[in-house]
Design an enzyme around this catalytic site. Structure first.
Site, PDB file in Angstrom:
ATOM      1  N   ALA A  35     -20.694   6.731   7.491  1.00 52.11           N
ATOM      2  CA  ALA A  35     -22.141   6.594   7.666  1.00 52.11           C
ATOM      3  C   ALA A  35     -22.465   5.504   8.704  1.00 52.11           C
ATOM      4  CB  ALA A  35     -22.792   6.255   6.329  1.00 52.11           C
ATOM      5  N   PRO A  36     -23.549   5.703   9.459  1.00 53.85           N
ATOM      6  CA  PRO A  36     -24.553   6.773   9.369  1.00 53.85           C
ATOM      7  C   PRO A  36     -24.203   8.061  10.101  1.00 53.85           C
ATOM      8  CG  PRO A  36     -25.230   5.192  11.014  1.00 53.85           C
ATOM      9  CD  PRO A  36     -23.971   4.633  10.407  1.00 53.85           C
ATOM     10  N   GLY A  37     -23.036   8.105  10.761  1.00 55.26           N
ATOM     11  CA  GLY A  37     -22.581   9.368  11.312  1.00 55.26           C
ATOM     12  C   GLY A  37     -22.513   9.470  12.822  1.00 55.26           C
ATOM     13  N   GLY A  38     -22.897   8.427  13.538  1.00 53.05           N
ATOM     14  CA  GLY A  38     -22.862   8.495  14.994  1.00 53.05           C
ATOM     15  C   GLY A  38     -21.462   8.728  15.532  1.00 53.05           C
ATOM     16  N   GLU A  45     -17.842   8.719   2.824  1.00 48.75           N
ATOM     17  CA  GLU A  45     -18.813   7.629   2.669  1.00 48.75           C
ATOM     18  C   GLU A  45     -19.098   7.461   1.178  1.00 48.75           C
ATOM     19  OE1 GLU A  45     -20.966   4.668   2.523  1.00 48.75           O
ATOM     20  OE2 GLU A  45     -20.240   5.208   4.529  1.00 48.75           O
ATOM     21  N   ASP A  87     -14.293   6.831  -2.724  1.00 47.45           N
ATOM     22  CA  ASP A  87     -13.912   5.500  -2.268  1.00 47.45           C
ATOM     23  C   ASP A  87     -12.757   5.675  -1.280  1.00 47.45           C
ATOM     24  OD1 ASP A  87     -12.672   2.949  -1.986  1.00 47.45           O
ATOM     25  OD2 ASP A  87     -13.455   2.318  -3.929  1.00 47.45           O
ATOM     26  N   ASP A  93     -13.733   2.624  10.943  1.00 45.54           N
ATOM     27  CA  ASP A  93     -14.674   1.579  11.351  1.00 45.54           C
ATOM     28  C   ASP A  93     -15.022   0.842  10.061  1.00 45.54           C
ATOM     29  OD1 ASP A  93     -16.548  -0.030  12.496  1.00 45.54           O
ATOM     30  OD2 ASP A  93     -18.003   1.547  12.920  1.00 45.54           O
ATOM     31  N   CYS A 106     -17.116  -4.637  13.553  1.00 45.84           N
ATOM     32  CA  CYS A 106     -18.113  -5.338  14.361  1.00 45.84           C
ATOM     33  C   CYS A 106     -18.152  -6.818  13.957  1.00 45.84           C
ATOM     34  CB  CYS A 106     -19.494  -4.693  14.239  1.00 45.84           C
ATOM     35  SG  CYS A 106     -20.178  -4.664  12.571  1.00 45.84           S
TER      36      CYS A 106
END
Length: 320
Positions: free
Chosen positions: A123-126, A145, A173, A191, A245
């Site tokens: 998520a969010p799926g980009g 997710e 999970d 990610d 990130c």
């Protein structure tokens, strides 16, 4: 109580850590926290046969700057972001607004049509959407997710952007996926959930209100488990791209070094080749007196600027 640095409006400890990570480039990096970054946007080939971001932006009166290393992407002025996000070209999925750094992950993993691919924290799926487009909707793509609200956002974005029927979505999970689907995938994108240090905003102290050593340690434990699960789910010869990130070595290089040590002889680092000039630097091979394997220098840190947010990428290949 977090002590705040008067010059940057960020936690003093965080500022000190960034200086240790980036050395002579630290002030350059710290200044980006007070600046407005140009939003990125990606032209979705699943919704248009001739997807050109500049042509699409022109439809809503916005002038973009094409990304030199990813022609299907461009950046816009921050003031124009709402013109794009509230437009028909975004509503129907032809243009997807996303920071350029996030677009690096699918580019580096480079999934091929016909492969079996997993997005382990989707998520969010980009990024999932980018993977589907690179695969040309050929092969198998699964997206995991665990958080219910985020799962539904993932589904909505995939359906809106033309990948809903192709991507199989699950609410498991991610730490259990490797056990449930051992050696199943050719490529895995992780990610990983992190402390989100790259998103700290001096104007919004809530973005770092819970940051500190305990948060970093908690994130690192989860990341190590997720990365192990990703590798367990990968077939011999397959690859896993780990990214965050966060700027924290505890969430980046130290997680990778831990995994290499635990899976010695099973996993190796593969160099990442990017064409983004000074916006990248090699992964750290030492942190707070601790020496890391030299091969960690083959991982990549994205140095934030007016277009790119801070990011970390490491490619691991499972030895065949």
């Amino acid at each position: 109580m977090i002590e705040i640095d008067d010059a940057y409006g960020l936690p003093c400890e965080f500022v000190g850590r960034l200086r240790a990570v980036f050395g002579e480039r630290a002030e350059e990096v710290l200044r980006t926290f007070g600046e407005t970054r140009r939003p990125g946007a990606w032209a979705n080939p699943l919704r248009s046969d001739d997807a050109d971001p500049l042509v699409l932006m022109a439809e809503v009166g916005v002038e973009g700057r094409r990304c030199e290393w990813l022609p299907e992407a461009a950046t816009i002025e921050s003031a124009d972001k709402s013109k794009v996000t509230e437009s028909a070209i975004a509503a129907d999925g032809r243009l997807y607004v996303q920071n350029l750094s996030s677009m690096l992950a699918p580019l580096v993993l480079d999934p091929q049509p016909g492969e079996t691919v997993l997005d382990l924290a989707a998520a969010p799926g980009g990024k999932t959407l980018h993977l589907a487009a690179r695969m040309r909707l050929e092969g198998e793509l699964a997206a995991v997710e665990p958080v219910r609200d985020r799962f539904f956002k993932l589904r909505q974005n995939l359906e809106r952007c033309g990948a809903g029927e192709f991507v199989r979505t699950f609410t498991h999970d991610g730490r259990d996926v490797g056990r449930k689907t051992p050696e199943r995938f050719d490529a895995v994108l992780l990610d990983a959930p992190c402390s989100s240090e790259a998103r700290f905003d001096p104007q919004h102290p809530g973005t770092f209100a819970y940051w500190g050593p305990r948060k970093l340690a908690e994130s690192a434990r989860k990341q190590k488990a997720l990365l192990r699960s990703a590798l367990d789910a990968t077939r011999p010869g397959g690859r896993v791209l780990y990214c965050t990130c966060s700027f924290a070595p505890e969430e980046n290089e130290l997680v990778v070094a831990h995994t290499l040590r635990r899976l010695a002889g099973v996993v190796e680092i593969e160099p990442i080749d990017l064409s983004i000039g000074d916006s990248q630097m090699a992964g750290l091979t030492a942190w707070q007196g601790k020496r890391l394997p030299d091969v960690i220098a083959e991982t990549v840190r994205i140095v934030p600027d007016d277009r790119l947010a801070g990011f970390y990428l490491a490619m691991l290949r499972k030895i065949d």
